[in-house]
Design an enzyme around this catalytic site. Structure first.
Site, PDB file in Angstrom:
ATOM      1  N   TYR A   1      -1.117  -1.199  10.216  1.00 26.33           N
ATOM      2  CA  TYR A   1      -1.115  -1.362   8.921  1.00 26.33           C
ATOM      3  C   TYR A   1      -0.014  -0.733   8.276  1.00 26.33           C
ATOM      4  O   TYR A   1       0.579  -1.381   7.315  1.00 26.33           O
ATOM      5  CB  TYR A   1      -2.258  -0.506   8.500  1.00 26.33           C
ATOM      6  CG  TYR A   1      -2.811  -0.852   6.932  1.00 26.33           C
ATOM      7  CD1 TYR A   1      -3.766  -1.757   6.634  1.00 26.33           C
ATOM      8  CD2 TYR A   1      -2.633   0.092   5.808  1.00 26.33           C
ATOM      9  CE1 TYR A   1      -3.932  -2.348   5.308  1.00 26.33           C
ATOM     10  CE2 TYR A   1      -3.061  -0.165   4.837  1.00 26.33           C
ATOM     11  CZ  TYR A   1      -3.846  -1.345   4.420  1.00 26.33           C
ATOM     12  OH  TYR A   1      -4.029  -1.506   3.048  1.00 26.33           O
TER      13      TYR A   1
ATOM     14  N   SER B   1       0.807  -1.274   0.260  1.00 24.89           N
ATOM     15  CA  SER B   1      -0.116  -0.112   0.030  1.00 24.89           C
ATOM     16  C   SER B   1       0.701   1.216  -0.162  1.00 24.89           C
ATOM     17  O   SER B   1       2.022   1.161   0.363  1.00 24.89           O
ATOM     18  CB  SER B   1      -0.659  -0.067   1.019  1.00 24.89           C
ATOM     19  OG  SER B   1      -1.319   1.338   1.320  1.00 24.89           O
TER      20      SER B   1
HETATM   21  N1  LIG Z   1      -9.025  -0.617  -0.833  1.00 25.21           N
HETATM   22  C1  LIG Z   1      -7.837   0.208  -0.693  1.00 25.21           C
HETATM   23  O1  LIG Z   1      -8.225   1.227  -0.720  1.00 25.21           O
HETATM   24  C2  LIG Z   1      -6.604  -0.500  -0.760  1.00 25.21           C
HETATM   25  C3  LIG Z   1      -5.362   0.700  -0.763  1.00 25.21           C
HETATM   26  C4  LIG Z   1      -4.094  -0.012  -0.463  1.00 25.21           C
HETATM   27  C5  LIG Z   1      -3.994  -1.278  -0.098  1.00 25.21           C
HETATM   28  N2  LIG Z   1      -5.024  -2.215  -0.269  1.00 25.21           N
HETATM   29  C6  LIG Z   1      -4.751  -3.621  -0.088  1.00 25.21           C
HETATM   30  O2  LIG Z   1      -5.337  -4.611  -1.232  1.00 25.21           O
HETATM   31  C7  LIG Z   1      -5.466  -5.838  -0.598  1.00 25.21           C
HETATM   32  C8  LIG Z   1      -6.981  -6.295  -1.147  1.00 25.21           C
HETATM   33  O3  LIG Z   1      -7.902  -5.329  -0.325  1.00 25.21           O
HETATM   34  P1  LIG Z   1      -9.344  -4.884  -1.250  1.00 25.21           P
HETATM   35  O4  LIG Z   1      -9.159  -3.405  -0.896  1.00 25.21           O
HETATM   36  O5  LIG Z   1      -9.485  -5.456  -2.534  1.00 25.21           O
HETATM   37  O6  LIG Z   1     -10.468  -5.045  -0.159  1.00 25.21           O
HETATM   38  P2  LIG Z   1     -11.535  -6.351  -0.079  1.00 25.21           P
HETATM   39  O7  LIG Z   1     -12.344  -5.743  -1.089  1.00 25.21           O
HETATM   40  O8  LIG Z   1     -12.084  -6.219   1.098  1.00 25.21           O
HETATM   41  O9  LIG Z   1     -11.039  -7.604  -0.452  1.00 25.21           O
HETATM   42  C9  LIG Z   1     -10.259  -8.392   0.765  1.00 25.21           C
HETATM   43  C10 LIG Z   1     -10.009  -9.735   0.268  1.00 25.21           C
HETATM   44  O10 LIG Z   1      -9.253 -10.370   1.181  1.00 25.21           O
HETATM   45  C11 LIG Z   1      -9.961 -11.560   1.635  1.00 25.21           C
HETATM   46  N3  LIG Z   1      -9.856 -11.832   3.003  1.00 25.21           N
HETATM   47  C12 LIG Z   1     -10.090 -11.071   4.084  1.00 25.21           C
HETATM   48  N4  LIG Z   1      -9.985 -11.807   5.245  1.00 25.21           N
HETATM   49  C13 LIG Z   1      -9.360 -13.005   4.984  1.00 25.21           C
HETATM   50  C14 LIG Z   1      -9.040 -14.187   5.654  1.00 25.21           C
HETATM   51  N5  LIG Z   1      -9.067 -14.147   7.027  1.00 25.21           N
HETATM   52  N6  LIG Z   1      -8.793 -15.339   4.958  1.00 25.21           N
HETATM   53  C15 LIG Z   1      -8.812 -15.233   3.588  1.00 25.21           C
HETATM   54  N7  LIG Z   1      -9.058 -14.258   2.834  1.00 25.21           N
HETATM   55  C16 LIG Z   1      -9.298 -13.185   3.443  1.00 25.21           C
HETATM   56  C17 LIG Z   1     -11.486 -11.307   1.347  1.00 25.21           C
HETATM   57  O11 LIG Z   1     -12.283 -12.405   1.135  1.00 25.21           O
HETATM   58  P3  LIG Z   1     -13.154 -13.058   2.227  1.00 25.21           P
HETATM   59  O12 LIG Z   1     -13.901 -12.139   3.017  1.00 25.21           O
HETATM   60  O13 LIG Z   1     -14.220 -14.041   1.090  1.00 25.21           O
HETATM   61  O14 LIG Z   1     -12.285 -13.931   2.953  1.00 25.21           O
HETATM   62  C18 LIG Z   1     -11.504 -10.575   0.072  1.00 25.21           C
HETATM   63  O15 LIG Z   1     -11.311 -11.253  -1.138  1.00 25.21           O
HETATM   64  C19 LIG Z   1      -5.488  -5.720   0.920  1.00 25.21           C
HETATM   65  O16 LIG Z   1      -4.064  -6.134   1.229  1.00 25.21           O
HETATM   66  C20 LIG Z   1      -5.442  -4.406   1.180  1.00 25.21           C
HETATM   67  O17 LIG Z   1      -4.494  -3.796   2.224  1.00 25.21           O
HETATM   68  C21 LIG Z   1      -6.128  -1.814  -0.476  1.00 25.21           C
END
Ligand SMILES: NC(=O)c1ccc[n+]([C@@H]2O[C@H](COP(=O)([O-])OP(=O)(O)OC[C@H]3O[C@@H](n4cnc5c(N)ncnc54)[C@H](OP(=O)(O)O)[C@@H]3O)[C@@H](O)[C@H]2O)c1
Length: 275
Positions: free
Chosen positions: A154, A140
């Site tokens: 984080y 991130s």
């Molecule tokens: N969105 C942002 O603004 C942003 C910015 C920078 C970095 N990121 C990073 O991008 C990555 C993906 O996040 P996203 O934004 O796409 O969020 P998201 O839409 O909430 O997706 C998160 C994913 O992680 C899975 N997950 C969560 N807890 C889990 C667990 N205990 N075991 C297995 N899978 C799990 C969820 O699947 P299930 O709930 O089905 O398990 C889902 O597929 C993360 O590492 C986040 O830190 C996001």
């Protein structure tokens, strides 16, 4: 089996789902991992039809320390090898450090750091032997900018992931392994719904926001050209670049002001809060 296989964690929504679509469009077979199996199956069916690829669906909870081994065993039991690993699953905890339980924090470290490191440790030796591998760690911009008030571990975990990726990048070079850290800024996904900060972050200007598919494309392309750190989007390139040239105290001052708009530093309101 001639097609290569990419294992993608957190493929049931957001950036992980978009990365699965990107890899599939580029002809990769997929092993899709998350807890919500129904979502993974629906995505797998859609991508198989659309791109004539093969998929494995592996329902796993990465908070469980046994999950990384079980995931790799599940792939190997189907006589497949992992050519690309995308460590992406994640969530954020609202509230300040002392307003969250240790169980929440230790689950966070288990999922967001230990599971990433263990999966790499389990797949990279095979990649070295075969002389080919791709590893994408979703970090991130929070790992580049100073730590903020709230969302406490984080930034440190994401920062550690960037350093981890840099070292792996150097170690993998001689064996044909590409390693990149993908560092998105604010991206439309379920992330801010899960940690109940949607209302807060929705106040941020529209041009700060990235679409999940543009983040996924930038990450996929960076991995192919072996770019060690990838920050998608001009605005975030500018902000992270500015951070590198500003004196430390000035960056901290700006982060202190911005934290109030981005982070919920009140009571813990995470949907999945544990005692
Ligand atoms: N969105 C942002 O603004 C942003 C910015 C920078 C970095 N990121 C990073 O991008 C990555 C993906 O996040 P996203 O934004 O796409 O969020 P998201 O839409 O909430 O997706 C998160 C994913 O992680 C899975 N997950 C969560 N807890 C889990 C667990 N205990 N075991 C297995 N899978 C799990 C969820 O699947 P299930 O709930 O089905 O398990 C889902 O597929 C993360 O590492 C986040 O830190 C996001």
């Amino acid at each position: 089996m001639s097609r290569r296989l990419a294992l993608i964690t957190g493929a049931s929504s957001g950036i992980g789902k978009a990365l699965a679509q990107e890899f599939a469009a580029n002809g990769w077979d997929l092993a899709l991992v998350a807890r919500r199996e129904d979502r993974l199956r629906a995505l797998a069916d859609q991508l198989e039809d659309q791109h004539r690829i093969e998929t494995l669906v592996i329902a796993a909870d990465l908070n469980d320390p046994a999950a990384p081994k079980a995931i790799i065993d599940a792939v190997e039991s189907r006589e497949r090898q992992i050519d690309a690993l995308v460590n992406n699953a994640g969530f954020g905890l609202p509230g300040t450090y002392t307003r969250t339980s240790w169980k929440q924090q230790s689950d966070f470290i288990q999922l967001m750091y230990i599971s990433y490191c263990e999966l790499v440790h389990r797949v990279m030796p095979g990649m070295e032997e075969r002389g080919y591998g791709r590893i994408l760690n979703v970090a991130s911009v929070a790992g580049i900018m100073p730590g903020s008030r709230g969302h406490t571990l984080y930034s440190s975990v994401k920062s550690a992931l960037i350093k981890f990726s840099q070292s792996l990048h150097l170690e993998g070079k001689a064996s044909g392994i590409h390693v990149s850290a993908l560092c998105p800024g604010l991206t439309y996904s379920e992330f801010h719904d899960v940690n109940n900060t949607r209302k807060l972050v929705s106040q941020m200007p529209k041009f700060w926001w990235l679409e999940a598919d543009e983040v996924a494309k930038a990450g996929y392309d960076a991995l192919q050209r072996n770019q060690v750190v990838c920050v998608p989007g001009l605005w975030w390139k500018f902000l992270t670049g500015l951070n590198q040239v500003l004196p430390g105290p000035a960056s901290m001052w700006l982060m202190d002001r911005q934290s109030a708009n981005l982070r919920n530093t009140g009571e813990n309101t995470a949907k999945d809060s544990a005692s």
